[in-house]
Design a protein around this motif. Structure first.
Motif, PDB file in Angstrom:
ATOM      1  N   VAL A  84      44.908  31.737  36.373  1.00  0.00           N
ATOM      2  CA  VAL A  84      44.879  33.083  36.947  1.00  0.00           C
ATOM      3  C   VAL A  84      45.159  33.032  38.444  1.00  0.00           C
ATOM      4  O   VAL A  84      44.507  32.273  39.180  1.00  0.00           O
ATOM      5  N   LEU A  85      46.119  33.834  38.881  1.00  0.00           N
ATOM      6  CA  LEU A  85      46.320  34.094  40.301  1.00  0.00           C
ATOM      7  C   LEU A  85      45.840  35.508  40.559  1.00  0.00           C
ATOM      8  O   LEU A  85      46.302  36.449  39.901  1.00  0.00           O
ATOM      9  N   PHE A  86      44.914  35.678  41.513  1.00  0.00           N
ATOM     10  CA  PHE A  86      44.395  37.010  41.832  1.00  0.00           C
ATOM     11  C   PHE A  86      44.760  37.375  43.255  1.00  0.00           C
ATOM     12  O   PHE A  86      44.661  36.553  44.176  1.00  0.00           O
ATOM     13  N   ALA A  87      45.185  38.624  43.445  1.00  0.00           N
ATOM     14  CA  ALA A  87      45.494  39.130  44.784  1.00  0.00           C
ATOM     15  C   ALA A  87      44.912  40.530  44.932  1.00  0.00           C
ATOM     16  O   ALA A  87      44.929  41.321  43.984  1.00  0.00           O
ATOM     17  N   GLU A  88      44.382  40.814  46.108  1.00  0.00           N
ATOM     18  CA  GLU A  88      43.890  42.170  46.362  1.00  0.00           C
ATOM     19  C   GLU A  88      45.057  43.159  46.400  1.00  0.00           C
ATOM     20  O   GLU A  88      45.023  44.195  45.747  1.00  0.00           O
ATOM     21  N   ALA A 114      46.282  41.864  40.067  1.00  0.00           N
ATOM     22  CA  ALA A 114      46.199  42.474  41.399  1.00  0.00           C
ATOM     23  C   ALA A 114      45.291  43.698  41.348  1.00  0.00           C
ATOM     24  O   ALA A 114      45.229  44.406  40.337  1.00  0.00           O
ATOM     25  N   THR A 115      44.594  43.942  42.451  1.00  0.00           N
ATOM     26  CA  THR A 115      43.808  45.163  42.579  1.00  0.00           C
ATOM     27  C   THR A 115      44.699  46.360  42.855  1.00  0.00           C
ATOM     28  O   THR A 115      44.509  47.447  42.307  1.00  0.00           O
ATOM     29  N   GLN A 116      45.707  46.154  43.716  1.00  0.00           N
ATOM     30  CA  GLN A 116      46.668  47.206  44.028  1.00  0.00           C
ATOM     31  C   GLN A 116      48.054  46.603  44.191  1.00  0.00           C
ATOM     32  O   GLN A 116      48.207  45.452  44.594  1.00  0.00           O
TER      33      GLN A 116
END
Length: 341
Positions: A84-88, A114-116
């Motif tokens: 998993v790669l997570f970005a805001e 992504a969050t947004q």
């Protein structure tokens, strides 16, 4: 959670082997810059189009709108979604994988959340609005061309949309939440409002489809339409029950679970293994629509053909297929239309 840790270790090893000496991995639409959490202040100095990739984040880490621990607890797959790669905030989750996935080993199961998104993409040239509370991700999937699904790859977008619906409706107590699949790749509340959509892009390399599945659906955001938790709250009021609201992390993991199961079923049994579930969830059985314009021929929707295209019946032509690429249902006018730009 050990599977996620193991996948992360393999991915970091692969990154280190393929990145430049300064820890930069250049992709077609972005650059990943590897750094530790203690160096994050340097991320503010990165050039436009570069994204800091923190290599030592904890598997149990949580952010305001995404809990890695919740995701890991709900993930039950053999392969998909393990890395998993997570970005805001990103331009698009697709941008972080384009140009990367054809080089990855098969066992990565890479997912970007992504969050947004500042430049979210829909089908054609459509933009996808990306408010807080919308579950947004891109998943890398590899399918062999000579497999049952590889020979009928248009079915994949239907399987993804169905997986989102099943992620909710297969939960005990949530089976009557009125989520539906709208041909070819949308998630709807009944036949009233769109809650989400799917975008699939593919690259063929050798004997393999390298596919990027982009998906977004409203979970906790009541705007711009409604969200899944709104439907749950409404259902609770109508039926005097207390179903709990769901989170983006939980539903992304469950969607990936359902998708892997649907792909496995399709690869073993072909379209017939998934179509009964698909028809149970879709909007269109027996619907009468007009093709192409308000004066076009009136046809009745029959189902999907063996390639995953829409099958309709007209008195003049009998049963014909409508390819999904560029076409969609206009729910207001009750048409099947060709999109123009």
């Amino acid at each position: 959670m050990w599977r996620v840790k193991e996948a992360k270790a393999r991915f970091l090893k692969w990154l280190q082997a393929h990145a430049e000496h300064n820890g930069v991995l250049t992709l077609s639409k972005a650059s990943l810059v590897m750094m530790s959490g203690s160096d994050l202040q340097d991320a503010l100095l990165l050039p436009e189009g570069s994204v800091a990739l923190v290599t030592n984040s904890a598997e149990s880490q949580s952010w305001a709108h995404f809990s890695m621990e919740t995701y890991s607890k709900n993930l039950k797959t053999k392969l998909l979604g393990h890395t998993v790669l997570f970005a805001e905030i990103v331009t698009s989750t697709m941008d972080l994988l384009e140009g990367l996935t054809v080089h990855l080993p098969r066992d990565m199961g890479l997912l970007v959340v992504a969050t947004q998104q500042s430049q979210g993409r829909g089908r054609g040239r459509n933009a996808w609005l990306s408010p807080l509370g919308c579950a947004m991700f891109t998943l890398n999937v590899q399918i062999e061309l000579n497999s049952k699904l590889g020979q009928r790859i248009p079915f994949l977008q239907h399987l993804v949309a169905l997986a989102v619906v099943e992620a909710v409706c297969s939960l005990p107590g949530y089976q009557d939440i009125d989520l539906r699949v709208k041909w070819p790749n949308d998630i709807y509340y009944g036949n009233l409002m769109k809650l989400g959509g799917v975008l699939v892009t593919s690259t063929v390399l050798g004997s393999t489809f390298h596919l990027l599945i982009g998906c977004g659906f409203n979970v906790t955001n009541s705007n711009p339409t409604v969200c899944i938790n709104d439907l749950i709250q409404s259902y609770n009021l109508q039926h005097n029950c207390s179903l709990q609201p769901l989170s983006c992390a939980q539903l992304i993991a469950r969607t990936v679970n359902c998708l892997e199961a649907l792909i496995d079923n399709f690869q073993q049994g072909g379209p017939e293994s998934v179509l009964p579930t698909y028809y149970k969830r879709w909007l269109h059985s027996g619907t009468w629509v007009r093709l192409w314009s308000e004066d076009g021929p009136e046809v009745q929707v029959m189902g999907l053909d063996h390639n995953g295209f829409l099958q309709v019946h007209s008195k003049e032509q009998g049963v014909v297929s409508v390819e999904p690429d560029g076409n969609s249902f206009d729910m207001l006018k009750n048409l099947v239309v060709i999109k123009t730009h």
